[in-house]
Design a protein around this motif. Sequence first.
Motif, short mmCIF file in Angstrom:
data_model
loop_
_atom_site.label_atom_id
_atom_site.label_comp_id
_atom_site.label_asym_id
_atom_site.label_seq_id
_atom_site.Cartn_x
_atom_site.Cartn_y
_atom_site.Cartn_z
N ARG A 708 4.23 -10.03 -3.62
CA ARG A 708 4.86 -10.95 -2.67
C ARG A 708 4.18 -10.96 -1.31
N PRO A 709 3.74 -9.82 -0.76
CA PRO A 709 3.12 -9.88 0.58
C PRO A 709 1.73 -10.51 0.58
N ILE A 710 1.07 -10.59 -0.59
CA ILE A 710 -0.34 -10.96 -0.60
C ILE A 710 -0.59 -12.37 -0.07
N PRO A 711 0.18 -13.42 -0.45
CA PRO A 711 -0.11 -14.75 0.11
C PRO A 711 -0.05 -14.79 1.62
N THR A 712 0.99 -14.17 2.21
CA THR A 712 1.09 -14.16 3.67
C THR A 712 -0.07 -13.40 4.29
N LEU A 713 -0.44 -12.27 3.70
CA LEU A 713 -1.56 -11.49 4.21
C LEU A 713 -2.85 -12.30 4.12
N LEU A 723 -5.95 -7.09 9.81
CA LEU A 723 -4.76 -6.53 9.19
C LEU A 723 -4.94 -5.02 9.00
N SER A 724 -3.89 -4.29 9.30
CA SER A 724 -3.94 -2.83 9.24
C SER A 724 -2.75 -2.30 8.46
N VAL A 725 -2.99 -1.26 7.64
CA VAL A 725 -1.92 -0.59 6.91
C VAL A 725 -1.49 0.62 7.73
N ASP A 726 -0.26 0.59 8.24
CA ASP A 726 0.24 1.64 9.13
C ASP A 726 0.90 2.76 8.32
N ASP A 727 0.91 3.98 8.91
CA ASP A 727 1.59 5.14 8.30
C ASP A 727 1.11 5.41 6.88
N PHE A 728 -0.19 5.25 6.64
CA PHE A 728 -0.69 5.44 5.28
C PHE A 728 -0.58 6.91 4.88
N GLY A 729 -0.17 7.13 3.65
CA GLY A 729 -0.02 8.48 3.13
C GLY A 729 1.41 8.91 2.98
N THR A 730 2.34 8.17 3.60
CA THR A 730 3.75 8.55 3.52
C THR A 730 4.44 7.98 2.29
N GLY A 731 3.81 7.01 1.63
CA GLY A 731 4.41 6.42 0.44
C GLY A 731 3.81 6.98 -0.83
N ASP A 732 4.02 6.26 -1.92
CA ASP A 732 3.55 6.72 -3.23
C ASP A 732 2.28 6.01 -3.67
N SER A 733 1.68 5.22 -2.79
CA SER A 733 0.53 4.43 -3.19
C SER A 733 -0.74 5.25 -3.07
N LEU A 741 -5.93 -5.84 -1.62
CA LEU A 741 -5.26 -6.41 -0.46
C LEU A 741 -6.28 -6.84 0.58
N PRO A 742 -6.02 -7.94 1.28
CA PRO A 742 -6.98 -8.43 2.29
C PRO A 742 -6.79 -7.73 3.64
N VAL A 743 -6.96 -6.41 3.67
CA VAL A 743 -6.76 -5.66 4.90
C VAL A 743 -8.10 -5.16 5.42
N GLY A 777 -15.10 -0.10 2.84
CA GLY A 777 -15.40 -0.96 3.97
C GLY A 777 -14.26 -1.12 4.94
N LEU A 778 -13.30 -0.18 4.94
CA LEU A 778 -12.14 -0.26 5.83
C LEU A 778 -12.33 0.67 7.02
#
Length: 841
Positions: A708-713, A723-733, A741-743, A777-778
């Motif tokens: 669901r988030p991908i079209p908006t991103l 685009l930045s992924v915040d608080d990375f490492g706190t989830g299960d991904s 993802l286009p980040v 490349g991030l």
Amino acid sequence: MASEATRRRTTEHAWLITAPLAGIALVGMLVLALSEPIRLADWPIAVVLLMVMVAAGIPTLNFVVRRQAVVVTLTEIPLVLALYWLSPLLVILTATVAEVFTQMHRGYAPPKVWFNVARAAAGVSVAGLVLAASPQLTSVRPSTWGVLFAAVTANSLISLVAVIGVITLLQGWQGTRETMSTVVQVLLTSALNVAVGMVILIALVTTLWSSLLLLSLAVAGVLLYRSYSQFLRQHRTLGDMYELTRAMSEAGQEGNLADVLLGRIRSLMQAEYATLWLPAQGRHPEVLLTSRLDDLGLLDVAQTPPLLRETVRESGHTVASGRAFGGDPALRSALVAAKVKDVIAVPLRSGQAVIGTLEVVNRLSDVGHFRAADIPVFETVAAHVAVALENSRLVDRLRHDAYHDTLTGLPNRRRIIGALEESFKIAAPGEVVALLLFDVDGLRQVNESLGHAAGDKVLAEVASRLRASAPSSALVGRAGGDEFLVTLRLESAEAALELAAQLRDQIRDEMVFDALTLDVNTAVGVAVHPDHGSDAATLLLRVDLAATAAKSVPGSVQLFNPALESRSLRRLGLAGDLRRALDDNELEVYFQPKVTLRDRRLVGVECLARWEHPTHGTVAPEDFVAVAEHTGQLSRLTEVVLREGLRRSRDWALADQPLPIAVNLAARTLTDQHFPDRVQELLSEYRVPAQRLTLEITESGVLDGTDRPIPTLQRLRDLGVRLSVDDFGTGDSSLAHLRRLPVHEVKVDRSFVQGMATDPGDLAIVNAVVTLSQQFGLAVVAEGVESELTLELLQDIGCEIGQGFLFSRPLPYERLAAWFGAQVEPEATADGELPRLRVVP
């Protein structure tokens, strides 16, 4: 053990090299004796050349390879003359006798004497064979030069091979590698000596009167060499001192001072041992560490007896013992019994006090000894060492003070939070992490009636009783004021309640101060992980709520329960207030700088909403963001932050200081299909390039298991927004999910960054995130950089950008402008260049 084995090989197996050399010499002498007899007229010249060879055998260049001394002499010069004027057999006899006299003068041990004599005899024998195989020398012409050069070179090569062989036998391949590094220098010196010998030969053949001039030149050369040698030693010592000082400074910051210190000092002083002794002082235990040649690590023993260190400590003066110093007979006897050849021990001073000693033992090589000139050098080293040690202890004390309460010596709130976070990472089945908060009742009355000194005594006594009564596995700390914390693992929340009641009873016992007897009581709150919170902040908040509830019943113990938490009710009450605050522009936007970690260059700011409620005071962002989400005001809140950030970015650009901004987005915003259009309108309104805006979305928001988030991103990225992924490492991904993802950027959560310095697991996680993100490349941004140690670790693993309290807290616009002025270098920056931050201690 390795050193003992080396010594045994030195005495038992040196003949493996000496015997073949002697065989070569005997064979060469036999061949030459049969081919060309000794001429009677050569004996007077041989006697003169013998004396010259003995004089030339005095070392002019002596350097140490591990325990063996490699000596370069001037013997090639008289050897050139002997090869020209004497028969080859007489040359061998003369050179061998000269070597015997030289070895007797040096005082080497018998195995080394016989090796050197055999080496000299073998080398000259080969030179004689080369000379015998060449046409007879009748005049000093270029062909004669070539023959003499070949003969002397053969002698030098035989000697060099013999030295390499014996060092390989005695010291192993490590010694061989170090010796090979000197081969070029030795051969060049030998070639120079041959050239000088040729010049002397030509002068003497031309006229014997030239010997007077040559003697004058020899005396002048000796004087000049002594002066140059002294200058060279001083230059090398200064260079080594600079390297040592720099290494001590770097090692002091990294906490491995002794490891770097002793090895370099031992190398600088060319000693077999270097020992550091620091007596026990305060909370610092005794330190006794030794660096020994051939050992990679440090030993916790010393070669010298304790009498030496006590003598230096009590007298406060340098103590030196050895052939060049003499020394106290009793101390000398003790050193001889400990198999110490010579030693220099100096006191380490802090002001007038002696805080320890530093010593070097046994100058390397068989005949090398410490000299009086070594004492001032070593005392200078000791002065630098003392300063480095004091600075290291000061840093250690500051770190201790940062995590401990001054009054009670207990860990403070920061230390307790860190311990809680560490405990949460280890999930043990059937156990909980319990947190107990003890709130001392009546302390205010004690302070008002008896003074703060009496209140401090009460707090110190409570701390002492808690520490003595708590289980050994518990961590006892002071949260501040009249609150104490105890955390440990227990079987259940019921066990935590039982322990809290027991500890409270221990604290309730009467406290006697002078003529007063006080009855001090406490209210105790209890909360456990994971039942009452998944992070330290939540658990601390809820245990505080439990302790507050316990105060209503004096001396009680209260376990946290959801009914105690009125946070959700408070959020409902804030809904209307938030709407009015948005209408009246009461929310402020703070800015937190983002900088490059390598050179602290400002690369952007993160925009953060802040709300000061007229009644409730400061409202936590997570509170009013949650209220905005549930009341439909999230889009207004996001637009307020976006507008203010873009407006400031435009103003900075107009001031020739273009600065990118970052704005946080809630996960729900990504479901709004009109949001990208609104972002484009705002960018156009404020005339800010899209690439100067970064939108940060939490990991759970972009990686929710759906697309669901991908079209908006994608639409946002098409606008040019970063685009930045915040608080990375706190989830299960995982990082692999980011590939679809286009980040552009990943922000490592502060919980991992702040744990890097103490938890190898956190360090490994951050390292993996940085490495894999860069491969994808991030860009990587580290959140929560709060210490220089964390900064250094991030630099080491290649992280480029960070933000945190080490650089700045979030600041309002006015204070941010002042912060810019304080941080930016005074030099004018180039057009379009981001400002460089000045390092501020």
